[in-house]
Design an enzyme around this catalytic site. Structure first.
Site, PDB file in Angstrom:
ATOM      1  CB  ILE A  19     -15.334   0.342  -5.837  1.00  0.00           C
ATOM      2  CG1 ILE A  19     -15.405   1.451  -6.428  1.00  0.00           C
ATOM      3  CG2 ILE A  19     -14.198  -0.987  -6.860  1.00  0.00           C
ATOM      4  CD1 ILE A  19     -14.237   1.872  -7.427  1.00  0.00           C
ATOM      5  CG  ASP A  75      -2.112  -2.077   7.844  1.00  0.00           C
ATOM      6  OD1 ASP A  75      -2.254  -1.660   6.559  1.00  0.00           O
ATOM      7  OD2 ASP A  75      -1.693  -0.409   8.696  1.00  0.00           O
ATOM      8  CB  SER A 162      -9.044   4.363 -12.511  1.00  0.00           C
ATOM      9  OG  SER A 162      -8.010   5.556 -13.030  1.00  0.00           O
ATOM     10  CE1 TYR A 174      -6.989   7.401  -8.149  1.00  0.00           C
ATOM     11  CE2 TYR A 174      -6.272   7.634 -10.837  1.00  0.00           C
ATOM     12  CZ  TYR A 174      -7.205   7.429  -9.647  1.00  0.00           C
ATOM     13  OH  TYR A 174      -9.019   6.460 -10.169  1.00  0.00           O
ATOM     14  CE  LYS A 178      -6.276   3.575  -9.231  1.00  0.00           C
ATOM     15  NZ  LYS A 178      -6.545   2.878  -8.418  1.00  0.00           N
ATOM     16  CB  THR A 209     -17.070   6.104  -3.635  1.00  0.00           C
ATOM     17  OG1 THR A 209     -16.533   7.490  -3.528  1.00  0.00           O
ATOM     18  CG2 THR A 209     -16.560   4.911  -4.650  1.00  0.00           C
TER      19      THR A 209
END
Length: 321
Positions: A19, A75, A162, A174, A178, A209
């Site tokens: 993305i 980084d 997301s 996750y 988000k 992706t």
């Protein structure tokens, strides 16, 4: 004829692939000067970027389209490198930064490898892998960006998030990350409002992706439930979110959207753009799209496109009150 984003300075973190790469390509094509970051500066020695991608490969793509790109190896787990990144942008652009896209993420491969496992079945370090570069680094980058945007009384920051911030997806770390990205956008927008700086959270749909394309063709696909990968048949290219960001960057009334969660498919309808192949990707709110995805093409064909699940109903379905 001047391009719509000529003179704008943008930063897209994590733009070697996926993305981030798609967003950087669209911003560059629209005329912006685009800084891109990532850990991989050059392609592998065999000359193939593969799923890892590289900054120079993305930069070459942008420049081939007539855009201007400045790759910076960084980084985002290292605060000092992030500090140096913003010092470089400030020095080279006379303190100007118009758009920040927080996209850097370090856990894509981990999520596919651990799919289906419960949080107690994997290392607790999963939390750090998912949320150090993917949440904390967004906050740090936003802090530096605000130092440049607030004095200028203009700017746009975007967290790539997301639907996992609302409903369970992939794993615990996750979803929490988000949800925090969404809340960060809302709360930062509240504090930035008087400075005329907008902050939104962007929800792409199922994005094709490089890593997910590779997963579909590999043995790893067996780890996903039936129908999960089928969603990507109706998904969007990595450049579709880029088109959304480019339109947001041109929106003269962007402050009206500040603090909100915005879906790429909804923005496509609002601004009138399609994917790079001319298609309209899956909209998770659209009844027509959901019927098509669930294997009912004839019923989908007869369903008006304007019928959608209301945001309030979608939100209340995840409410814990």
């Amino acid at each position: 004829m001047a391009l719509p984003l000529s003179g704008k300075v943008c930063l897209v973190t994590g733009a070697t692939r996926g993305i981030g790469r798609g967003i950087a390509l669209q911003l560059g094509e629209a005329g912006a000067t685009v800084y891109i970051t990532g850990r991989t500066l050059k392609p592998k020695s065999d000359g193939k970027a593969g799923t890892s991608g590289s900054l120079t490969t993305t930069a070459e793509e942008i420049e081939a389209r007539g855009g201007k790109c400045i790759p910076v190896q960084c980084d985002h787990a290292d605060d000092e490198q992030v500090k140096q990144l913003f010092e470089q942008i400030s020095k080279e652009q006379n303190g100007r930064l118009d758009v920040l896209v927080n996209n850097a993420y370090a856990a894509v491969s981990l999520l596919t490898e651990q799919y289906g496992k419960k949080f107690w079945e994997v290392s607790p370090n999963t939390w750090d892998t998912v949320n150090n570069v993917g949440l904390r680094c967004h906050y740090i980058a936003s802090w530096y960006a605000a130092k440049m945007m607030v004095p200028a009384k203009q700017g746009l920051m975007i967290n790539v998030s997301s639907p996992g911030g609302l409903n369970y997806l992939f794993n615990v770390a996750y979803g929490v990350g988000k949800a925090a990205c969404d809340r960060m956008a809302a709360d930062c927008a509240f504090e930035l409002k008087k400075s005329n700086v907008a902050f939104i959270s962007l929800w792409p749909g199922a994005v094709k992706t490089e890593i997910f394309e590779e997963t579909i063709l590999s043995d790893k696909a067996d780890n996903f439930p039936d129908g999960f990968l089928d969603v990507f048949q109706f998904g969007e290219s990595v450049e579709y979110p880029g088109k959304a960001v480019a339109c947001l960057a041109q929106d003269q009334n962007i402050m009206k959207k500040s603090g909100r969660i915005l879906l790429t498919a909804e923005l496509g309808e609002e601004y009138g753009f399609t994917d790079i192949d001319g298609s309209n990707p899956l909209n998770f709110r659209q009844i027509k799209s959901l019927l098509k995805m669930s294997g009912h093409p004839w019923l989908a064909a007869m369903t008006p496109g304007f019928l959608k699940i209301p945001f309030w109903l979608w939100s209340i379905s995840a409410s814990k009150f």
